[in-house]
Design a protein around this motif. Structure first.
Motif, mmCIF file in Angstrom:
data_model
loop_
_atom_site.group_PDB
_atom_site.id
_atom_site.type_symbol
_atom_site.label_atom_id
_atom_site.label_comp_id
_atom_site.label_asym_id
_atom_site.label_seq_id
_atom_site.Cartn_x
_atom_site.Cartn_y
_atom_site.Cartn_z
ATOM 1 N N LEU A 17 0.676 -1.139 0.079
ATOM 2 C CA LEU A 17 -0.012 0.124 0.044
ATOM 3 C C LEU A 17 0.889 1.262 0.022
ATOM 4 O O LEU A 17 1.622 1.238 0.853
ATOM 5 N N ALA A 20 -4.346 -2.454 7.411
ATOM 6 C CA ALA A 20 -3.234 -3.156 6.572
ATOM 7 C C ALA A 20 -2.320 -4.085 7.566
ATOM 8 O O ALA A 20 -1.066 -3.832 7.448
ATOM 9 N N LYS A 62 0.935 -5.817 6.743
ATOM 10 C CA LYS A 62 1.247 -5.353 5.210
ATOM 11 C C LYS A 62 2.554 -4.584 5.402
ATOM 12 O O LYS A 62 2.797 -3.990 6.513
ATOM 13 N N VAL A 69 3.619 -0.622 4.197
ATOM 14 C CA VAL A 69 2.886 0.126 3.881
ATOM 15 C C VAL A 69 4.090 1.404 3.500
ATOM 16 O O VAL A 69 4.991 1.707 4.421
#
Length: 243
Positions: free
Chosen positions: A62, A160, A163, A165
């Motif tokens: 992301l 998120a 994840k 980022v």
């Protein structure tokens, strides 16, 4: 989030105008656009391309960018460059206004000399309140920036989880993230800021620890710039450094 990074935007025309005004001893920086509309220079675009090389080697899940043109352009150029190399990166950044640059209010567009000549009382007020909590009239304190970035991080921790980022934003965002992710206390944060140079196009990163804190893993990294023979540039925001 397993890893959080910050890519500072590439060199902007505002960075160049500020440097010229400081060198010439002027009080006012000659920038025609509002701060949100300041574009990248050709060198800034090259720095964003070089950041794409880094993304191709270290893909993220992301990308969240400041809405300011210089940051959003940096994010899009970097993502496009990484995508051309087949990296599994997002097609577009998510734009979030909470990542905008710190607002300087009446000190906007003033050089070091301009602040001292036109707002001496504000400098005295800053000395009394301290840099972290001082808010210029019409502007924001460091604490104000922290207050708007904190809920964004809280949302991402939920949305998120696990994840990688990447934020694409501004110099101030680096210190905001150090305060929030590492828990660096105010005095130590200000000492770090006074000796830290955040180059345009540099990457700072943090990895999640088992205790919920984050550990600094990339510290204003510019290896990708040198690897692509791209000149790193630095810009000290004169008004911000005084406030």
């Amino acid at each position: 989030m397993a890893w959080v990074g910050l890519l500072r935007h590439g060199q902007s025309t505002g960075n160049v105008a500020r440097e010229e005004a400081e060198s010439d001893g002027r009080e006012v920086i000659d920038i025609a656009e509002r701060d949100a509309d300041v574009p990248l220079t050709p060198l800034g675009e090259e720095q964003a391309e070089a950041a794409g090389e880094w993304l191709a080697r270290s893909p993220v899940d992301l990308v969240v960018a400041s809405p300011y043109r210089r940051a959003a352009e940096t994010a899009r150029i970097a993502l496009a460059a990484a995508s051309r190399q087949g990296a599994p990166v997002p097609r577009e950044p998510v734009i979030d206004e909470r990542l905008r640059d710190r607002e300087l209010g009446v000190l906007d567009l003033l050089t070091t000399r301009g602040v001292r000549e036109r707002w001496p009382d504000e400098l005295r007020r800053k000395q009394r309140l301290g840099k972290f909590y001082y808010r210029p009239p019409g502007g924001e304190s460091w604490a104000d920036v922290v207050l708007r970035v904190r809920p964004l991080l809280r949302e991402l921790h939920a949305d998120a989880a696990g994840k990688r980022v990447l934020f694409v934003a501004h110099e101030m965002t680096v210190f905001t993230l150090r305060y929030l992710l590492e828990g660096v206390p105010e005095p130590e944060l200000l000492r770090a800021a006074s000796r830290t140079e955040v180059a345009n196009g540099s990457i700072t990163g943090w990895s999640a620890e088992p205790d919920g804190r984050y550990r600094l893993t990339e510290e204003q990294e510019t290896v990708h710039l040198h690897a692509t023979a791209t000149e790193p540039t630095e810009d000290d925001d004169a008004a911000a450094s005084l406030t």
